[in-house]
Design a protein around this motif. Structure first.
Motif, PDB file in Angstrom:
ATOM      1  N   LEU A 226       0.837  -1.212   0.000  1.00 32.98           N
ATOM      2  CA  LEU A 226       0.000   0.000   0.000  1.00 32.98           C
ATOM      3  C   LEU A 226       0.874   1.265   0.000  1.00 32.98           C
ATOM      4  O   LEU A 226       0.549   2.274  -0.655  1.00 32.98           O
ATOM      5  CB  LEU A 226      -0.937  -0.017   1.218  1.00 32.98           C
TER       6      LEU A 226
ATOM      7  N   ARG B  96       1.894   2.004  -3.426  1.00 35.35           N
ATOM      8  CA  ARG B  96       0.799   2.602  -4.213  1.00 35.35           C
ATOM      9  C   ARG B  96       0.631   4.082  -3.854  1.00 35.35           C
ATOM     10  O   ARG B  96       0.351   4.919  -4.705  1.00 35.35           O
ATOM     11  CB  ARG B  96      -0.499   1.837  -3.959  1.00 35.35           C
TER      12      ARG B  96
ATOM     13  N   SER C  42      -8.282   7.998   1.017  1.00 32.89           N
ATOM     14  CA  SER C  42      -9.166   7.023   0.400  1.00 32.89           C
ATOM     15  C   SER C  42      -8.449   5.682   0.215  1.00 32.89           C
ATOM     16  O   SER C  42      -8.988   4.623   0.527  1.00 32.89           O
ATOM     17  CB  SER C  42      -9.636   7.587  -0.945  1.00 32.89           C
ATOM     18  N   LEU C  43      -7.221   5.745  -0.268  1.00 32.43           N
ATOM     19  CA  LEU C  43      -6.425   4.528  -0.459  1.00 32.43           C
ATOM     20  C   LEU C  43      -6.217   3.796   0.860  1.00 32.43           C
ATOM     21  O   LEU C  43      -6.340   2.568   0.942  1.00 32.43           O
ATOM     22  CB  LEU C  43      -5.056   4.889  -1.042  1.00 32.43           C
TER      23      LEU C  43
ATOM     24  N   VAL D 150      -8.004   3.988   3.684  1.00 34.04           N
ATOM     25  CA  VAL D 150      -9.255   3.435   4.224  1.00 34.04           C
ATOM     26  C   VAL D 150      -9.646   2.176   3.439  1.00 34.04           C
ATOM     27  O   VAL D 150     -10.005   1.152   4.025  1.00 34.04           O
ATOM     28  CB  VAL D 150     -10.367   4.499   4.179  1.00 34.04           C
ATOM     29  N   ASP D 151      -9.512   2.263   2.122  1.00 35.79           N
ATOM     30  CA  ASP D 151      -9.835   1.088   1.292  1.00 35.79           C
ATOM     31  C   ASP D 151      -8.913  -0.087   1.617  1.00 35.79           C
ATOM     32  O   ASP D 151      -9.299  -1.252   1.486  1.00 35.79           O
ATOM     33  CB  ASP D 151      -9.706   1.435  -0.210  1.00 35.79           C
ATOM     34  N   GLY D 152      -7.689   0.252   2.034  1.00 35.10           N
ATOM     35  CA  GLY D 152      -6.709  -0.799   2.353  1.00 35.10           C
ATOM     36  C   GLY D 152      -6.872  -1.323   3.777  1.00 35.10           C
ATOM     37  O   GLY D 152      -6.046  -2.102   4.254  1.00 35.10           O
ATOM     38  N   GLY D 153      -7.894  -0.860   4.490  1.00 33.28           N
ATOM     39  CA  GLY D 153      -8.177  -1.380   5.825  1.00 33.28           C
ATOM     40  C   GLY D 153      -7.394  -0.721   6.944  1.00 33.28           C
ATOM     41  O   GLY D 153      -7.388  -1.202   8.077  1.00 33.28           O
TER      42      GLY D 153
ATOM     43  N   THR E 146      -6.962   1.824   9.786  1.00 30.32           N
ATOM     44  CA  THR E 146      -7.919   2.589  10.601  1.00 30.32           C
ATOM     45  C   THR E 146      -7.240   3.632  11.495  1.00 30.32           C
ATOM     46  O   THR E 146      -7.887   4.555  11.980  1.00 30.32           O
ATOM     47  CB  THR E 146      -8.730   1.643  11.507  1.00 30.32           C
TER      48      THR E 146
END
Lengths: 266, 331
Positions: free
Chosen positions: B262, B265, B298-299, B301-304, B306
């Motif tokens: 991540l 990315r 966004s990336l 949060v989408d990647g889990g 927290t």
């Protein structure tokens, strides 16, 4: 203009008395400070007893009791620098009124306390040492003690102005001055024992003339005119000192503006 | 230029150099040559009457030196400084009644006097008649929310209350120019917010306010214009909206427990200026463009992920960006 100045002096004095109240309560002033003063005056008066001389006992008791007013008034040297600790000096310089007014008023608590403790020392200890003050005539010396305190206070203001530049010296300067005045002003030994130049120096410093006037009143051996002359001289020394002190404070403010020594928050 | 002049502050080529004599070197008879430091370097600045003007810069930038000169506490080495048309060096008696100074921190108050006594004292120092001073004192105490504690000693006050009293003290002489030198330093967020509310009220009254701060958010919130100053040099005067853009442009995202894949990315997201990973595995993503923070968040949060947060850059960091992009030399 004069009423403005008096108002500033009044508030500056209120600030000083507020400081004083954090140092002493009435009880601690009596049991702590006054007790210390009585011990100091007794210590010197006992030297007269030691050599079995009632005249010298009286001389030392009067001289050292009056010296208390001067000693306490000289606390102004140290407390003038308290204004820097408060951090108000730059704000005072930025204000329309004179910094000198504030500094002249902010330590008068020492003058009041000094006059009270010197007077109490004189009147409480005299009977114990067999000194007859010839009451009620002796009450005349109370305003004279206040005058000695006031002229010393004004002289202390000059030193306070110097100490504002070197805060760490505040207690050294105050103590050295006090000890010097004790030695040469006629408190311990007659001024005549000193060399001429030291006598001349003593005559332009506080205490010398005021103490002579007080001795003259208490002994009833000095004429009214001579007493008045000494009182006048003491007042002149005080007034001249005040003038020099005010110039010193102005110079402190101006040199601080030039050098940058007046820090915000200092 | 007179007191009706539209310019509250006019400064031209203002320079202040501090010279410090140095002690002898051990074993040498000669003193070392004096050391000089230029705190203000040929600054030119105008502040129109009624403006809230921010002086923004890191510690040691020269902000306080300028305030000291304008409040007549310091004399400049060269140049001219005028307040409502009066020279601060030679016309101190005219300048001083026009200027109120408020310092940050607790110093400058008589803590053993009550709030009311403090204000009455300062009203006397500003040569106000007793009745006028008493009336103004009562109004200020009420306005600043201090009337219930007006007759208590200041040493019992909280930091926020002392700062409000500082502001009241600065206003007691009814000054046309108010200099606030880092007034919210050391205040908790709630007290700082309240204080900023008071400054906004003063702006509404039409007073000219010169506010020094190193808090860019504060400058953005309060000021009509902001002058950036660093190492004694004036970098420029900007609209506070520009500052807002800088702040959002260089926002940072911090996150914990981010997988390596991540992170790779995130590095490839457009507008990401850099990603730093500390010894505890926490990453700090520095952004340099509108919308970049949102994309990174966004990336994550989408990647889990927290445990994450965003923060604005410090003034020093913005300076580094600004000065870097302008090619200026940082002293």
């Amino acid at each position: 203009m004069i009423s403005d100045g008096l108002r500033i002096l009044r508030y500056a004095a209120a600030s000083g008395f507020a400081d004083f109240r954090t140092i002493y309560t009435v009880r601690t002033w009596i049991t702590g400070w006054l007790f210390r003063v009585l011990c100091q005056v007794s210590f010197f008066a006992l030297i007269g007893r030691l050599i079995d001389s009632p005249e010298y006992t009286e001389y030392l008791l009067i001289g050292n009791a009056v010296m208390i007013a001067a000693m306490e008034s000289l606390f102004v040297v140290a407390s003038t620098s308290w204004e820097r600790w408060t951090g108000s000096v730059p704000l005072l310089i930025a204000a329309p009124a004179s910094l000198a007014l504030v500094l002249c008023g902010r330590s008068v608590q020492w003058l009041a306390s000094g006059t009270a403790s010197a007077t109490l020392a004189l009147f409480l200890l005299s009977p114990l040492f067999g000194v007859d003050l010839r009451l009620p005539m002796a009450l005349v010396v109370i305003p004279l003690i206040a005058l000695v305190g006031l002229s010393t206070y004004c002289f202390g203001l000059i030193l306070g102005g110097l100490v504002l530049r070197a805060d760490s010296l505040r207690n050294v300067v105050g103590n050295l001055t006090m000890l010097s005045l004790m030695a040469i002003s006629g408190a311990q030994v007659p001024v005549s024992v000193w060399p001429d130049w030291l006598q001349a120096l003593s005559a332009v410093l506080p205490v010398h003339h005021g103490l002579a006037a007080i001795r003259g009143v208490l002994s009833a051996e000095m004429g009214f005119t001579e007493v008045l002359m000494h009182v006048g001289m003491e007042a002149i020394v005080g007034t001249a000192s005040l003038g020099v002190a005010i110039l010193g404070f102005k110079r402190f403010a101006e040199s601080g503006r030039r050098s940058g020594a007046i820090e915000f928050g200092s | 230029m007179t007191e009706s002049s539209p310019l509250a502050v006019a400064v031209a080529d203002l320079t202040r150099t501090f010279v410090r004599s140095r002690s002898r070197l051990p074993g040498r008879l000669k003193r070392r040559p004096p050391e000089s430091r230029t705190a203000l370097d040929a600054i030119t600045l105008t502040v129109p009457s009624g403006e809230v003007h921010g002086l923004l810069g890191p510690n040691g930038a020269g902000k306080t030196t300028l305030c000291k000169i304008l409040s007549t506490v310091l004399i400049p080495t060269s140049g001219i400084a005028k307040v409502f048309g009066h020279d601060v060096v030679v016309s101190t008696t005219r300048v001083r009644p026009l200027v109120g100074v408020v310092l940050g921190g607790e110093r400058g108050l008589y803590t053993r006097l009550t709030a009311r006594q403090n204000l009455m004292y300062w009203s006397a120092l500003y040569r106000q008649p007793t009745s006028e001073g008493a009336e103004r004192t009562a109004k200020l105490l009420e306005r600043l929310g201090l009337e219930e504690r007006a007759d208590e000693r200041v040493e019992t006050f909280s930091r926020g209350m002392k700062q409000r009293l500082h502001l009241a003290r600065g206003l007691v002489g009814n000054p046309r120019l108010l200099i606030l030198d880092e007034p919210t330093v050391g205040l908790d967020p709630a007290a700082a917010r309240d204080f900023r509310g008071l400054v906004r009220q003063l702006r509404a009254e039409g007073r000219t306010i010169l506010l020094t701060t190193h808090d860019m958010t504060e400058a953005e919130e309060l000021c009509d214009r902001v002058t950036l100053i660093d190492s004694g040099k004036l970098l420029g005067t900007e609209d506070p909206r520009t500052i807002g853009e800088w702040l959002s442009a260089w926002e940072r995202v911090t996150a914990e427990g981010v997988p390596a894949e991540l992170i790779d990315r995130i590095r490839k997201v457009e507008g990401v200026a850099g990603v730093e990973i500390d010894s505890e595995g926490r990453i700090t993503v520095e952004t340099a463009g509108d919308g970049t923070s949102a994309a990174v968040l966004s990336l994550l949060v989408d990647g889990g992920v927290t445990s994450l947060s965003t923060s604005r850059p410090s003034l020093e960091e913005v300076y580094l960006h600004l000065i870097g992009s302008r090619g200026l030399n940082v002293g």
